[in-house]
Design a protein around this motif. Sequence first.
Motif, PDB file in Angstrom:
ATOM      1  N   GLY A   1      -2.015  10.272  -9.664  1.00  9.78           N
ATOM      2  CA  GLY A   1      -1.532   9.289  -8.709  1.00  9.78           C
ATOM      3  C   GLY A   1      -1.401   7.904  -9.325  1.00  9.78           C
ATOM      4  O   GLY A   1      -0.434   7.183  -9.066  1.00  9.78           O
TER       5      GLY A   1
ATOM      6  N   ARG B   1      -2.664   4.518  -2.026  1.00  9.09           N
ATOM      7  CA  ARG B   1      -3.411   5.532  -1.266  1.00  9.09           C
ATOM      8  C   ARG B   1      -2.613   6.821  -1.142  1.00  9.09           C
ATOM      9  O   ARG B   1      -3.162   7.922  -1.318  1.00  9.09           O
ATOM     10  CB  ARG B   1      -3.764   4.992   0.126  1.00  9.09           C
ATOM     11  CG  ARG B   1      -4.893   3.972   0.131  1.00  9.09           C
ATOM     12  CD  ARG B   1      -5.410   3.751   1.552  1.00  9.09           C
ATOM     13  NE  ARG B   1      -4.369   3.160   2.400  1.00  9.09           N
ATOM     14  CZ  ARG B   1      -4.199   1.851   2.560  1.00  9.09           C
ATOM     15  NH1 ARG B   1      -4.989   0.999   1.920  1.00  9.09           N
ATOM     16  NH2 ARG B   1      -3.259   1.398   3.356  1.00  9.09           N
ATOM     17  N   LEU B   2      -1.309   6.704  -0.826  1.00  8.89           N
ATOM     18  CA  LEU B   2      -0.475   7.899  -0.664  1.00  8.89           C
ATOM     19  C   LEU B   2      -0.383   8.686  -1.964  1.00  8.89           C
ATOM     20  O   LEU B   2      -0.520   9.919  -1.973  1.00  8.89           O
ATOM     21  CB  LEU B   2       0.925   7.491  -0.199  1.00  8.89           C
ATOM     22  CG  LEU B   2       1.955   8.637  -0.077  1.00  8.89           C
ATOM     23  CD1 LEU B   2       1.500   9.653   0.958  1.00  8.89           C
ATOM     24  CD2 LEU B   2       3.330   8.089   0.283  1.00  8.89           C
TER      25      LEU B   2
ATOM     26  N   THR C   1      -2.406   8.668  -4.700  1.00  7.28           N
ATOM     27  CA  THR C   1      -3.664   9.266  -5.144  1.00  7.28           C
ATOM     28  C   THR C   1      -4.083  10.413  -4.227  1.00  7.28           C
ATOM     29  O   THR C   1      -4.683  11.392  -4.682  1.00  7.28           O
ATOM     30  CB  THR C   1      -4.781   8.211  -5.225  1.00  7.28           C
ATOM     31  OG1 THR C   1      -4.883   7.532  -3.958  1.00  7.28           O
ATOM     32  CG2 THR C   1      -4.496   7.201  -6.321  1.00  7.28           C
ATOM     33  N   ARG C   2      -3.748  10.301  -2.934  1.00  8.70           N
ATOM     34  CA  ARG C   2      -4.050  11.400  -2.015  1.00  8.70           C
ATOM     35  C   ARG C   2      -3.177  12.619  -2.313  1.00  8.70           C
ATOM     36  O   ARG C   2      -3.630  13.766  -2.217  1.00  8.70           O
ATOM     37  CB  ARG C   2      -3.833  10.944  -0.569  1.00  8.70           C
ATOM     38  CG  ARG C   2      -4.270  11.984   0.460  1.00  8.70           C
ATOM     39  CD  ARG C   2      -4.299  11.416   1.867  1.00  8.70           C
ATOM     40  NE  ARG C   2      -2.969  11.015   2.307  1.00  8.70           N
ATOM     41  CZ  ARG C   2      -2.600   9.772   2.567  1.00  8.70           C
ATOM     42  NH1 ARG C   2      -3.481   8.772   2.382  1.00  8.70           N
ATOM     43  NH2 ARG C   2      -1.389   9.489   2.988  1.00  8.70           N
ATOM     44  N   SER C   3      -1.925  12.390  -2.704  1.00 11.87           N
ATOM     45  CA  SER C   3      -0.994  13.488  -2.963  1.00 11.87           C
ATOM     46  C   SER C   3      -1.211  14.135  -4.320  1.00 11.87           C
ATOM     47  O   SER C   3      -1.005  15.345  -4.476  1.00 11.87           O
ATOM     48  CB  SER C   3       0.451  12.984  -2.879  1.00 11.87           C
ATOM     49  OG  SER C   3       0.736  12.439  -1.603  1.00 11.87           O
TER      50      SER C   3
END
Length: 311
Positions: A177, A166-167, A169-171
Amino acid sequence: MTINFLVIAHDSPRQLERLVEELALAGRVWIHIDGRVDLEPYRRLEEIGGATLIDRRVACAWGTFSIVQATLNLLEEVSRHGAPGPVVLLSGQDYPIKNPNDVREYFRVNSETIHVDISPAETAWPSEYLIRTRSLAVPVGSERMDVKLLGSISEMSIRGQLGWLRLLTRSHGLRRGLQWYVAAYRPRVVWASQLYGGSQWWAVPWDVMLAMLRWVDDNPRFVRNQRYAFCPDETFFPTVLHELIASQFSSYTVRKPVTHVDWSALEAEDRPRTWRVTDVPDLVARPGVLFVRKVDESKFPGVIGAIRDSW
């Protein structure tokens, strides 16, 4: 002899112009502008004779391989279009502490000298050695030090793995990601030989520069080892140069870098030290120093003028 200055820059276009104008009096200047910033404020650099903005730009994130890649792009550009002579790596916040004639004369006299800071990595960073050799450095933001260090994701719990997915792909977006996630899923590729480190800034003769590019092409496993390392700009080129000095250039003189940087500040945000006008007399008096880092006229105005007055 043409001195080839390689400059990595990301901000302060007006101060960068002053630097490039000074360097162009001593040689050719090849400039990489961080791919994250708008290039338009830097277009005036193209009007300076002897200055070239390279097209292959990289979005540079502190502490990651992107800085190494930007440097490799500069080296490849100068190897194709430059003229034989010393190759000097600088940042956009460096400034020459000697006048152009003195800079040219220094490199003429020291034509077979490699200027680099080389120590075994465990000696250079005893408290960070395992981090630098085993951890993966993953950028999670656009600010300096927005880097997370982690081991192999495959060794984490399912919850931990999903959290990192999650971190990342969000970044970085879904595609990038997922690339980072796959890279971090397995342990880093092992580099069997000794890793060396030191200052990011170096200066080498033309034939050594060409040998550096050949060595990188011939050692893809080393490149893979460094691609996800923490601060690889401080280990990649020192290791390459150590291997070349041992195998091909043992007759060359090896000296400290010609760029002086002070890392002694206690707080990380104050490193490296930003020079003030009152520091200039001491900087000018340092033997073997041609450039200083870092200079920031927006923070301490008048430093460049004081340096020029010292000439």
